[in-house]
Design an enzyme around this catalytic site. Structure first.
Site, PDB file in Angstrom:
ATOM      1  N   GLY A 195     -39.704  54.134  80.950  1.00  0.00           N
ATOM      2  CA  GLY A 195     -38.025  54.872  80.477  1.00  0.00           C
ATOM      3  C   GLY A 195     -38.370  56.433  81.013  1.00  0.00           C
ATOM      4  O   GLY A 195     -39.036  56.986  80.843  1.00  0.00           O
ATOM      5  N   THR A 196     -37.855  56.726  81.814  1.00  0.00           N
ATOM      6  CA  THR A 196     -37.099  58.062  82.323  1.00  0.00           C
ATOM      7  C   THR A 196     -35.718  58.487  81.681  1.00  0.00           C
ATOM      8  O   THR A 196     -35.713  59.519  82.683  1.00  0.00           O
ATOM      9  CB  THR A 196     -38.029  58.660  83.586  1.00  0.00           C
ATOM     10  OG1 THR A 196     -37.245  57.322  84.730  1.00  0.00           O
ATOM     11  CG2 THR A 196     -39.241  58.402  84.223  1.00  0.00           C
ATOM     12  N   GLY A 197     -35.637  57.729  80.420  1.00  0.00           N
ATOM     13  CA  GLY A 197     -34.202  58.332  80.236  1.00  0.00           C
ATOM     14  C   GLY A 197     -34.346  60.014  79.607  1.00  0.00           C
ATOM     15  O   GLY A 197     -35.716  60.203  80.013  1.00  0.00           O
ATOM     16  N   LYS A 235     -35.493  53.264  66.870  1.00  0.00           N
ATOM     17  CA  LYS A 235     -35.050  53.327  65.324  1.00  0.00           C
ATOM     18  C   LYS A 235     -34.693  51.720  64.223  1.00  0.00           C
ATOM     19  O   LYS A 235     -34.826  52.332  63.274  1.00  0.00           O
ATOM     20  CB  LYS A 235     -33.345  53.847  65.618  1.00  0.00           C
ATOM     21  CG  LYS A 235     -33.121  54.343  66.833  1.00  0.00           C
ATOM     22  CD  LYS A 235     -33.869  56.068  66.260  1.00  0.00           C
ATOM     23  CE  LYS A 235     -33.454  56.880  67.119  1.00  0.00           C
ATOM     24  NZ  LYS A 235     -34.198  56.826  68.960  1.00  0.00           N
ATOM     25  N   GLY A 294     -27.807  57.403  76.492  1.00  0.00           N
ATOM     26  CA  GLY A 294     -29.145  56.792  75.814  1.00  0.00           C
ATOM     27  C   GLY A 294     -28.247  56.385  74.182  1.00  0.00           C
ATOM     28  O   GLY A 294     -28.441  55.293  73.260  1.00  0.00           O
ATOM     29  N   THR A 295     -29.226  57.507  73.254  1.00  0.00           N
ATOM     30  CA  THR A 295     -29.381  57.690  72.318  1.00  0.00           C
ATOM     31  C   THR A 295     -27.869  57.891  71.744  1.00  0.00           C
ATOM     32  O   THR A 295     -27.702  57.560  70.765  1.00  0.00           O
ATOM     33  CB  THR A 295     -30.556  59.187  72.035  1.00  0.00           C
ATOM     34  OG1 THR A 295     -31.840  59.414  72.925  1.00  0.00           O
ATOM     35  CG2 THR A 295     -30.327  59.773  70.617  1.00  0.00           C
ATOM     36  N   GLU A 355     -26.713  53.916  71.225  1.00  0.00           N
ATOM     37  CA  GLU A 355     -27.473  54.071  70.083  1.00  0.00           C
ATOM     38  C   GLU A 355     -26.947  54.445  68.626  1.00  0.00           C
ATOM     39  O   GLU A 355     -27.056  53.641  67.882  1.00  0.00           O
ATOM     40  CB  GLU A 355     -28.962  53.731  70.224  1.00  0.00           C
ATOM     41  CG  GLU A 355     -29.752  52.925  70.931  1.00  0.00           C
ATOM     42  CD  GLU A 355     -31.640  52.980  71.091  1.00  0.00           C
ATOM     43  OE1 GLU A 355     -31.799  52.515  69.679  1.00  0.00           O
ATOM     44  OE2 GLU A 355     -32.008  54.328  71.321  1.00  0.00           O
ATOM     45  N   HIS A 392     -23.980  52.386  64.876  1.00  0.00           N
ATOM     46  CA  HIS A 392     -24.543  52.758  63.823  1.00  0.00           C
ATOM     47  C   HIS A 392     -22.365  52.976  63.124  1.00  0.00           C
ATOM     48  O   HIS A 392     -23.312  52.917  61.735  1.00  0.00           O
ATOM     49  CB  HIS A 392     -25.341  53.792  63.404  1.00  0.00           C
ATOM     50  CG  HIS A 392     -26.354  53.083  63.371  1.00  0.00           C
ATOM     51  ND1 HIS A 392     -27.826  52.038  62.677  1.00  0.00           N
ATOM     52  CD2 HIS A 392     -27.484  54.028  64.916  1.00  0.00           C
ATOM     53  CE1 HIS A 392     -28.988  52.450  63.431  1.00  0.00           C
ATOM     54  NE2 HIS A 392     -28.376  52.885  64.142  1.00  0.00           N
TER      55      HIS A 392
HETATM   56  C1  IKT Z   1     -34.716  59.999  67.089  1.00  0.00           C
HETATM   57  O1  IKT Z   1     -34.138  60.210  68.111  1.00  0.00           O
HETATM   58  O2  IKT Z   1     -35.482  60.338  66.453  1.00  0.00           O
HETATM   59  C2  IKT Z   1     -32.762  59.882  66.374  1.00  0.00           C
HETATM   60  C3  IKT Z   1     -31.823  60.785  66.991  1.00  0.00           C
HETATM   61  C4  IKT Z   1     -31.762  62.109  65.471  1.00  0.00           C
HETATM   62  C5  IKT Z   1     -32.812  63.329  65.506  1.00  0.00           C
HETATM   63  C6  IKT Z   1     -32.961  64.259  64.940  1.00  0.00           C
HETATM   64  C7  IKT Z   1     -33.220  65.283  65.527  1.00  0.00           C
HETATM   65  C8  IKT Z   1     -32.863  66.720  64.117  1.00  0.00           C
HETATM   66  C9  IKT Z   1     -33.559  67.618  64.790  1.00  0.00           C
HETATM   67  O3  IKT Z   1     -33.473  68.369  66.059  1.00  0.00           O
HETATM   68  O4  IKT Z   1     -32.710  68.839  64.071  1.00  0.00           O
HETATM   69  C10 IKT Z   1     -30.607  60.419  66.186  1.00  0.00           C
HETATM   70  C11 IKT Z   1     -30.298  59.702  65.356  1.00  0.00           C
HETATM   71  N1  IKT Z   1     -30.346  59.730  67.378  1.00  0.00           N
END
Ligand code: IKT
Length: 342
Positions: free
Chosen positions: A10-12, A136, A203-204, A207, A211
């Site tokens: 994966g290269t996102g 996650k 992508g994140t 996701e 939630h």
């Molecule tokens: C993740 O990718 O780990 C989850 C993401 C939250 C990251 C938190 C980073 C906190 C920071 O840099 O201060 C999210 C739930 N997608």
């Protein structure tokens, strides 16, 4: 530990930033990377700069799982001079994996059993080494745990949930808990500002939207980019998440720190600014052996980016897992059980 080779599936946002961070780490050599349509392998080490510039700005909205834009022009990894086009990218990496110490699975996990099924393919091919994911969802950990014996027999050391949360912040909670003999509560609260980083991390964001109470993981997978943008607009670009199903809970429980139900994860995502909308904080409340009740707090600096806080730990856990693997320790590990190597 100065000779660790790794591949990225994966290269996102995560896959590419992991490659970039690895340039700053001693002894970590990326030797393979793929997305849905392309694979690049060089056992002497990929030219990360070339791969990044070839893939920068041309990832698809599914976080790199796809690589062909509407124009039909080949994009993503296939655009790199080091890559070839392929319909079987994961199998192509598996075919090269004899000499690869670790594989980071940086693929969106919209189907809960997707990462476990990827692991099965490595097992079936006789891979022995390290697999690391940045998943996650709590429910996936049980699916990996069910495979413990298989991983042990195969010589696989699997680290699950090795990003920021779960990951870095779970590990911080495990350290903060050491003052206590009884842990009552773990609260993880994150802040992410993603104005300039939005394209890279779509992508994140997708996701995360799964939630929100009105949506689920299937909705998020099926939504068009426009529909995702509408959800963001409805929240004026700032979305608060509460009670997220994040695996920090089961990972802390399986490490014996507290009950899963005593862990809460939430946070604020702001796509209108690069500033964090809130300080990322882990609060661990418990009782000491001598009867005092207290809260140990761990905070990330507001200036450290999500990319730094996800990908640094992911590689740190990867290094740690390679050490375990070389020592003959196989099975499934969580971020509360390993101290990441720097
Ligand atoms: C993740 O990718 O780990 C989850 C993401 C939250 C990251 C938190 C980073 C906190 C920071 O840099 O201060 C999210 C739930 N997608």
């Amino acid at each position: 530990m100065n000779d660790v080779t790794f591949a990225v599936l994966g290269t996102g946002g995560i896959g590419r930033r992991t490659l970039e961070v690895s340039k700053h780490k001693d002894g970590l050599t990326p030797v393979a990377a793929c997305d849905r349509h392309g694979v690049a392998v060089d056992h002497d080490g990929l030219d990360v700069d070339e791969l990044l510039s070839a893939t920068e700005g041309n990832i698809a909205s599914d976080g790199g799982a796809s690589a062909v834009k509407e124009t039909g022009e080949m994009k993503g990894v296939a655009a790199s001079t080091q890559a070839v086009s392929t319909d079987t990218p994961i199998d192509d990496i598996i075919a090269e994996s004899d000499d690869i110490d670790a594989v980071l699975i940086a693929l969106p996990n919209f189907e809960h059993d997707f990462i476990p099924r990827v692991a099965d393919r490595f097992v079936d091919a006789g891979y022995s080494g390290v697999l690391v994911d940045v998943l996650k969802r709590s429910r996936v950990i049980g699916m990996l745990d069910e495979r413990t014996e298989t991983f042990e027999e195969s010589g696989i050391t699997f680290v699950c949930g090795a990003g920021a949360t779960p990951g870095f912040l779970t590990g911080a909670a495990a350290l903060a808990a050491q003052s206590f003999v009884e842990v009552d509560e773990v609260e993880i609260w994150w802040g992410v500002g993603l104005k300039s980083g939005y394209e890279d991390n779509r992508g994140t964001v997708r996701e995360d939207i799964a939630h929100l109470p009105e949506y689920d993981i299937n909705d998020a997978r099926e939504m068009s980019d426009e529909e995702i943008a509408e959800v963001i607009d409805e929240h004026d670009g700032v979305i608060e998440f509460n009670d997220m199903e994040h695996a920090d809970d089961v990972l802390l429980e399986r490490a014996g720190i507290c009950d899963a139900e005593d862990v809460t994860v939430g946070g604020i995502l702001d796509v209108t600014s690069d500033e964090k909308p809130t300080t990322t904080t882990v609060r661990v409340t418990g009782t000491t052996f001598d009867g005092e009740r207290g809260t140990n707090t761990f905070q990330l600096d507001d200036n450290t980016s999500m990319e730094a806080n996800v990908n640094g730990p992911a590689l740190g856990y990867l290094k740690s897992a390679v050490r375990r693997n070389r020592a003959g320790e196989y099975g499934v590990f969580g971020p509360a059980e390993l101290l990441p190597q720097f």
